[in-house]
Design an enzyme around this catalytic site. Structure first.
Site, PDB file in Angstrom:
ATOM      1  N   ASP A 124     -10.405  -4.260  -4.595  1.00  9.20           N
ATOM      2  CA  ASP A 124      -9.066  -4.607  -3.714  1.00  9.20           C
ATOM      3  C   ASP A 124      -9.142  -5.236  -2.305  1.00  9.20           C
ATOM      4  O   ASP A 124     -10.118  -4.879  -1.780  1.00  9.20           O
ATOM      5  CB  ASP A 124      -8.278  -3.237  -3.592  1.00  9.20           C
ATOM      6  CG  ASP A 124      -7.617  -2.738  -4.933  1.00  9.20           C
ATOM      7  OD1 ASP A 124      -7.713  -3.578  -5.753  1.00  9.20           O
ATOM      8  OD2 ASP A 124      -7.411  -1.631  -5.049  1.00  9.20           O
TER       9      ASP A 124
ATOM     10  N   ARG B  80      -3.490   5.496  -7.354  1.00  7.86           N
ATOM     11  CA  ARG B  80      -4.233   4.417  -8.071  1.00  7.86           C
ATOM     12  C   ARG B  80      -5.721   4.509  -7.621  1.00  7.86           C
ATOM     13  O   ARG B  80      -6.773   3.993  -8.441  1.00  7.86           O
ATOM     14  CB  ARG B  80      -3.857   3.081  -7.994  1.00  7.86           C
ATOM     15  CG  ARG B  80      -3.955   2.249  -6.711  1.00  7.86           C
ATOM     16  CD  ARG B  80      -3.273   1.105  -6.449  1.00  7.86           C
ATOM     17  NE  ARG B  80      -3.928   0.180  -7.181  1.00  7.86           N
ATOM     18  CZ  ARG B  80      -5.058  -0.571  -6.734  1.00  7.86           C
ATOM     19  NH1 ARG B  80      -5.634  -0.263  -5.515  1.00  7.86           N
ATOM     20  NH2 ARG B  80      -5.848  -1.430  -7.507  1.00  7.86           N
TER      21      ARG B  80
ATOM     22  N   GLU C  91      19.208   9.409  10.763  1.00  7.25           N
ATOM     23  CA  GLU C  91      18.438   9.159  11.840  1.00  7.25           C
ATOM     24  C   GLU C  91      17.236   9.777  12.007  1.00  7.25           C
ATOM     25  O   GLU C  91      16.438   9.693  12.841  1.00  7.25           O
ATOM     26  CB  GLU C  91      19.472   9.158  13.409  1.00  7.25           C
ATOM     27  CG  GLU C  91      20.416   8.594  13.280  1.00  7.25           C
ATOM     28  CD  GLU C  91      20.113   6.888  13.245  1.00  7.25           C
ATOM     29  OE1 GLU C  91      20.685   6.340  12.338  1.00  7.25           O
ATOM     30  OE2 GLU C  91      19.349   6.566  14.085  1.00  7.25           O
TER      31      GLU C  91
ATOM     32  N   PRO D 105       9.593   5.444  10.553  1.00  4.66           N
ATOM     33  CA  PRO D 105       8.883   4.338  11.481  1.00  4.66           C
ATOM     34  C   PRO D 105       8.021   4.766  12.570  1.00  4.66           C
ATOM     35  O   PRO D 105       7.358   3.772  13.133  1.00  4.66           O
ATOM     36  CB  PRO D 105      10.250   3.472  11.731  1.00  4.66           C
ATOM     37  CG  PRO D 105      11.407   4.392  10.955  1.00  4.66           C
ATOM     38  CD  PRO D 105      10.623   5.615  10.373  1.00  4.66           C
TER      39      PRO D 105
HETATM   40  C1  LIG Z   1      13.442   6.314   7.120  1.00  6.43           C
HETATM   41  O1  LIG Z   1      12.113   5.923   6.946  1.00  6.43           O
HETATM   42  C2  LIG Z   1      11.614   4.655   7.239  1.00  6.43           C
HETATM   43  O2  LIG Z   1      12.480   4.045   7.771  1.00  6.43           O
HETATM   44  C3  LIG Z   1      10.131   4.387   7.087  1.00  6.43           C
HETATM   45  C4  LIG Z   1       9.239   5.231   6.911  1.00  6.43           C
HETATM   46  C5  LIG Z   1       8.083   4.815   6.782  1.00  6.43           C
HETATM   47  N1  LIG Z   1       7.470   3.694   7.356  1.00  6.43           N
HETATM   48  C6  LIG Z   1       8.675   2.967   8.006  1.00  6.43           C
HETATM   49  N2  LIG Z   1       8.051   1.361   8.187  1.00  6.43           N
HETATM   50  C7  LIG Z   1       9.950   3.192   7.896  1.00  6.43           C
END
Ligand SMILES: COC(=O)c1ccnc(N)c1
Length: 254
Positions: A180, A165, A123, A96
Protein backbone atom coordinates in the site's frame (compact mmCIF):
# COMPACT_ATOMS: atom_id res chain seq x y z
CA UNK A 1 -10.72 -6.65 17.86
CA UNK A 2 -13.78 -5.16 19.46
CA UNK A 3 -15.06 -1.82 18.12
CA UNK A 4 -17.90 0.13 19.73
CA UNK A 5 -19.38 3.12 17.94
CA UNK A 6 -21.57 5.63 19.81
CA UNK A 7 -23.59 7.88 17.48
CA UNK A 8 -27.00 9.49 17.02
CA UNK A 9 -27.07 7.98 13.51
CA UNK A 10 -26.45 4.22 13.84
CA UNK A 11 -27.84 3.66 10.33
CA UNK A 12 -24.88 5.66 9.01
CA UNK A 13 -22.79 2.53 9.61
CA UNK A 14 -24.74 0.15 7.37
CA UNK A 15 -21.65 -0.02 5.06
CA UNK A 16 -19.86 -1.92 7.83
CA UNK A 17 -22.10 -4.88 6.98
CA UNK A 18 -20.59 -5.08 3.48
CA UNK A 19 -17.48 -6.40 1.77
CA UNK A 20 -14.23 -7.02 3.65
CA UNK A 21 -15.46 -5.69 6.98
CA UNK A 22 -18.78 -7.53 6.73
CA UNK A 23 -16.87 -10.77 6.07
CA UNK A 24 -14.46 -10.09 8.94
CA UNK A 25 -17.41 -9.56 11.30
CA UNK A 26 -19.02 -12.81 10.13
CA UNK A 27 -15.69 -14.60 10.65
CA UNK A 28 -15.40 -13.24 14.20
CA UNK A 29 -12.23 -11.25 13.42
CA UNK A 30 -14.09 -8.02 14.12
CA UNK A 31 -16.76 -7.49 16.79
CA UNK A 32 -18.38 -4.15 15.84
CA UNK A 33 -21.21 -2.87 18.02
CA UNK A 34 -23.34 0.21 17.32
CA UNK A 35 -24.93 2.28 20.09
CA UNK A 36 -27.50 5.08 19.73
CA UNK A 37 -26.47 7.91 22.06
CA UNK A 38 -30.14 8.77 22.55
CA UNK A 39 -30.53 5.50 24.51
CA UNK A 40 -28.86 7.43 27.36
CA UNK A 41 -31.21 10.41 27.32
CA UNK A 42 -34.16 10.61 29.71
CA UNK A 43 -36.31 13.47 28.49
CA UNK A 44 -39.30 13.29 26.17
CA UNK A 45 -37.33 14.74 23.25
CA UNK A 46 -34.19 12.62 23.78
CA UNK A 47 -32.15 15.81 23.89
CA UNK A 48 -28.42 15.46 23.15
CA UNK A 49 -27.36 19.07 22.58
CA UNK A 50 -27.67 22.58 23.98
CA UNK A 51 -26.40 26.11 23.35
CA UNK A 52 -22.68 26.78 23.92
CA UNK A 53 -21.54 28.54 27.12
CA UNK A 54 -19.90 31.82 26.19
CA UNK A 55 -22.30 32.24 23.27
CA UNK A 56 -21.58 31.65 19.59
CA UNK A 57 -23.35 29.81 16.79
CA UNK A 58 -24.53 26.22 16.74
CA UNK A 59 -25.09 23.70 19.48
CA UNK A 60 -22.78 21.58 21.66
CA UNK A 61 -23.44 17.96 22.62
CA UNK A 62 -24.41 17.67 26.29
CA UNK A 63 -22.03 15.77 28.62
CA UNK A 64 -24.61 13.72 30.54
CA UNK A 65 -25.70 11.32 27.75
CA UNK A 66 -22.07 10.81 26.73
CA UNK A 67 -20.97 10.14 30.29
CA UNK A 68 -23.67 7.51 30.79
CA UNK A 69 -23.02 5.98 27.35
CA UNK A 70 -19.30 5.63 27.96
CA UNK A 71 -19.90 4.20 31.44
CA UNK A 72 -22.19 1.58 29.88
CA UNK A 73 -20.18 0.82 26.74
CA UNK A 74 -16.58 1.29 27.91
CA UNK A 75 -17.01 -0.25 31.35
CA UNK A 76 -15.79 -3.73 32.18
CA UNK A 77 -15.90 -6.06 29.13
CA UNK A 78 -18.20 -9.08 29.34
CA UNK A 79 -16.35 -12.31 30.21
CA UNK A 80 -15.10 -14.19 27.13
CA UNK A 81 -15.68 -11.20 24.87
CA UNK A 82 -13.38 -10.16 22.02
CA UNK A 83 -11.68 -7.52 24.13
CA UNK A 84 -10.40 -9.96 26.72
CA UNK A 85 -10.78 -9.83 30.50
CA UNK A 86 -9.80 -6.58 32.19
CA UNK A 87 -9.31 -4.84 28.84
CA UNK A 88 -9.57 -1.07 28.82
CA UNK A 89 -10.67 0.47 25.51
CA UNK A 90 -8.96 3.31 23.70
CA UNK A 91 -11.48 6.11 23.09
CA UNK A 92 -11.17 7.64 19.62
CA UNK A 93 -12.87 11.00 19.09
CA UNK A 94 -12.88 12.08 15.43
CA UNK A 95 -12.64 15.88 15.32
CA UNK A 96 -11.16 18.51 12.98
CA UNK A 97 -9.08 19.70 15.95
CA UNK A 98 -7.50 16.28 16.44
CA UNK A 99 -4.01 15.05 15.57
CA UNK A 100 -3.51 13.72 12.01
CA UNK A 101 -4.67 10.23 11.12
CA UNK A 102 -1.98 8.43 9.13
CA UNK A 103 -1.26 4.91 7.90
CA UNK A 104 1.26 4.58 10.71
CA UNK A 105 -1.40 5.55 13.25
CA UNK A 106 -3.83 3.08 11.66
CA UNK A 107 -1.24 0.34 12.12
CA UNK A 108 -0.83 1.28 15.78
CA UNK A 109 -4.60 1.34 16.34
CA UNK A 110 -4.95 -2.04 14.60
CA UNK A 111 -2.84 -3.54 17.39
CA UNK A 112 -5.34 -2.44 20.07
CA UNK A 113 -7.79 -5.07 21.39
CA UNK A 114 -10.69 -2.60 21.84
CA UNK A 115 -11.59 0.77 20.34
CA UNK A 116 -14.57 2.95 21.22
CA UNK A 117 -15.55 5.72 18.77
CA UNK A 118 -17.45 8.81 19.94
CA UNK A 119 -19.15 10.42 16.95
CA UNK A 120 -19.74 14.09 17.68
CA UNK A 121 -22.07 16.33 15.70
CA UNK A 122 -23.01 20.00 15.77
CA UNK A 123 -20.16 22.13 17.18
CA UNK A 124 -18.68 19.17 19.02
CA UNK A 125 -18.96 17.34 22.32
CA UNK A 126 -18.67 19.14 25.69
CA UNK A 127 -14.92 18.98 26.41
CA UNK A 128 -15.48 17.54 29.89
CA UNK A 129 -16.55 14.23 28.29
CA UNK A 130 -13.02 13.50 27.03
CA UNK A 131 -11.53 14.82 30.28
CA UNK A 132 -13.75 12.50 32.34
CA UNK A 133 -13.08 9.52 30.04
CA UNK A 134 -9.31 10.14 30.26
CA UNK A 135 -9.54 9.33 33.97
CA UNK A 136 -10.12 5.67 33.10
CA UNK A 137 -8.98 5.06 29.50
CA UNK A 138 -6.61 6.46 26.83
CA UNK A 139 -8.33 9.12 24.70
CA UNK A 140 -7.23 10.14 21.18
CA UNK A 141 -8.67 13.05 19.23
CA UNK A 142 -8.13 12.22 15.54
CA UNK A 143 -8.46 14.35 12.40
CA UNK A 144 -8.65 12.73 8.97
CA UNK A 145 -7.71 15.95 7.21
CA UNK A 146 -7.95 19.72 7.20
CA UNK A 147 -11.67 20.07 6.58
CA UNK A 148 -14.90 20.03 8.59
CA UNK A 149 -17.64 17.39 8.31
CA UNK A 150 -21.21 17.52 9.57
CA UNK A 151 -20.39 14.81 12.09
CA UNK A 152 -17.77 12.30 13.16
CA UNK A 153 -19.55 9.37 11.49
CA UNK A 154 -17.81 9.67 8.06
CA UNK A 155 -14.43 9.99 9.75
CA UNK A 156 -15.21 6.96 11.91
CA UNK A 157 -16.01 4.93 8.77
CA UNK A 158 -12.65 5.99 7.29
CA UNK A 159 -10.72 5.13 10.44
CA UNK A 160 -12.51 1.80 11.00
CA UNK A 161 -11.94 0.73 7.37
CA UNK A 162 -8.26 1.76 7.37
CA UNK A 163 -7.61 -0.01 10.69
CA UNK A 164 -9.69 -3.12 9.98
CA UNK A 165 -8.00 -3.94 6.67
CA UNK A 166 -4.69 -4.23 8.57
CA UNK A 167 -6.01 -6.95 10.89
CA UNK A 168 -4.70 -10.46 10.15
CA UNK A 169 -7.19 -12.41 8.06
CA UNK A 170 -9.15 -9.42 6.76
CA UNK A 171 -7.28 -9.03 3.47
CA UNK A 172 -7.11 -12.23 1.46
CA UNK A 173 -3.68 -13.58 0.45
CA UNK A 174 -4.15 -11.97 -2.97
CA UNK A 175 -4.38 -8.48 -1.51
CA UNK A 176 -1.60 -7.38 0.78
CA UNK A 177 -1.33 -4.19 2.77
CA UNK A 178 2.44 -4.34 2.43
CA UNK A 179 2.53 -2.66 -1.01
CA UNK A 180 0.00 0.00 0.00
CA UNK A 181 0.92 3.63 -0.35
CA UNK A 182 2.45 4.82 2.92
CA UNK A 183 2.79 1.26 4.31
CA UNK A 184 5.72 0.86 6.66
CA UNK A 185 8.89 -0.48 5.09
CA UNK A 186 9.66 -0.12 1.37
CA UNK A 187 6.58 2.03 0.72
CA UNK A 188 6.90 4.32 3.73
CA UNK A 189 6.31 7.93 2.64
CA UNK A 190 5.77 6.73 -0.95
CA UNK A 191 2.63 6.71 -3.09
CA UNK A 192 1.77 3.57 -5.03
CA UNK A 193 2.55 3.85 -8.74
CA UNK A 194 0.35 2.75 -11.68
CA UNK A 195 -1.23 -0.73 -11.70
CA UNK A 196 -2.33 -2.87 -14.64
CA UNK A 197 -4.21 -6.08 -15.37
CA UNK A 198 -5.35 -8.03 -18.46
CA UNK A 199 -5.66 -7.36 -21.35
CA UNK A 200 -2.03 -6.45 -22.24
CA UNK A 201 -3.35 -4.03 -24.92
CA UNK A 202 -6.54 -1.98 -24.46
CA UNK A 203 -7.71 0.86 -26.74
CA UNK A 204 -4.17 0.89 -28.25
CA UNK A 205 -2.69 1.40 -24.73
CA UNK A 206 0.01 -1.12 -23.83
CA UNK A 207 0.95 -2.48 -20.39
CA UNK A 208 4.62 -1.55 -19.68
CA UNK A 209 6.63 -4.52 -21.10
CA UNK A 210 8.73 -4.90 -17.91
CA UNK A 211 5.57 -6.10 -16.12
CA UNK A 212 5.23 -8.92 -18.63
CA UNK A 213 8.94 -9.84 -18.49
CA UNK A 214 8.82 -12.24 -15.55
CA UNK A 215 11.96 -10.51 -14.24
CA UNK A 216 10.86 -9.86 -10.62
CA UNK A 217 13.93 -7.77 -9.84
CA UNK A 218 13.28 -5.52 -12.81
CA UNK A 219 9.58 -5.31 -11.89
CA UNK A 220 10.42 -4.28 -8.31
CA UNK A 221 12.88 -1.63 -9.54
CA UNK A 222 10.32 -0.31 -12.05
CA UNK A 223 7.58 -0.15 -9.40
CA UNK A 224 9.83 1.72 -6.97
CA UNK A 225 10.85 4.17 -9.71
CA UNK A 226 7.20 4.78 -10.60
CA UNK A 227 6.33 5.22 -6.91
CA UNK A 228 9.08 7.84 -6.60
CA UNK A 229 7.81 9.63 -9.74
CA UNK A 230 4.21 9.64 -8.49
CA UNK A 231 5.28 10.88 -5.06
CA UNK A 232 7.44 13.63 -6.58
CA UNK A 233 4.49 14.74 -8.70
CA UNK A 234 1.64 14.50 -6.16
CA UNK A 235 3.31 14.80 -2.75
CA UNK A 236 6.84 16.28 -3.05
CA UNK A 237 6.92 17.03 0.67
CA UNK A 238 6.89 13.27 1.35
CA UNK A 239 10.08 12.87 -0.68
CA UNK A 240 11.86 15.23 1.65
CA UNK A 241 10.80 13.02 4.62
CA UNK A 242 11.99 10.00 2.65
CA UNK A 243 15.34 11.64 1.91
CA UNK A 244 15.80 12.64 5.55
CA UNK A 245 14.86 9.11 6.62
CA UNK A 246 17.22 7.65 4.01
CA UNK A 247 20.01 10.00 5.04
CA UNK A 248 19.52 8.96 8.65
CA UNK A 249 19.85 5.36 7.43
CA UNK A 250 23.02 6.16 5.48
CA UNK A 251 24.51 7.95 8.50
CA UNK A 252 23.95 4.91 10.72
CA UNK A 253 27.19 3.17 11.69
CA UNK A 254 25.71 -0.04 13.17
C1 LIG B 1 -17.35 16.37 13.22
O1 LIG B 1 -16.11 15.74 12.83
C2 LIG B 1 -15.40 16.33 11.83
O2 LIG B 1 -15.82 17.31 11.23
C3 LIG B 1 -14.08 15.74 11.52
C4 LIG B 1 -13.64 14.59 12.18
C5 LIG B 1 -12.36 14.11 11.84
N1 LIG B 1 -11.58 14.70 10.93
C6 LIG B 1 -12.01 15.82 10.31
N2 LIG B 1 -11.19 16.42 9.41
C7 LIG B 1 -13.27 16.36 10.57
Amino acid sequence: MRIDIITIFPDYFAPLELSLIGKARAAGILDIRLHDLRSWTHDRHNTVDDTPYGGGPGMVMKPEPWGEALDAVAGAPEPGGAAGPGAVPRLVVPTPSGTPFTQERAKRLSEEPWLVFACGRYEGIDSRVAADAARRMPVEEVSIGDYVLAGGESATLVIVETVSRLLPGVLGNAESAVQDSFAAGAMENLLEGPVFTKPARWRDLEVPPVLLSGDHGAVDRWRRHEALRKTARNRPELLRALAEGGMAGLDRTD
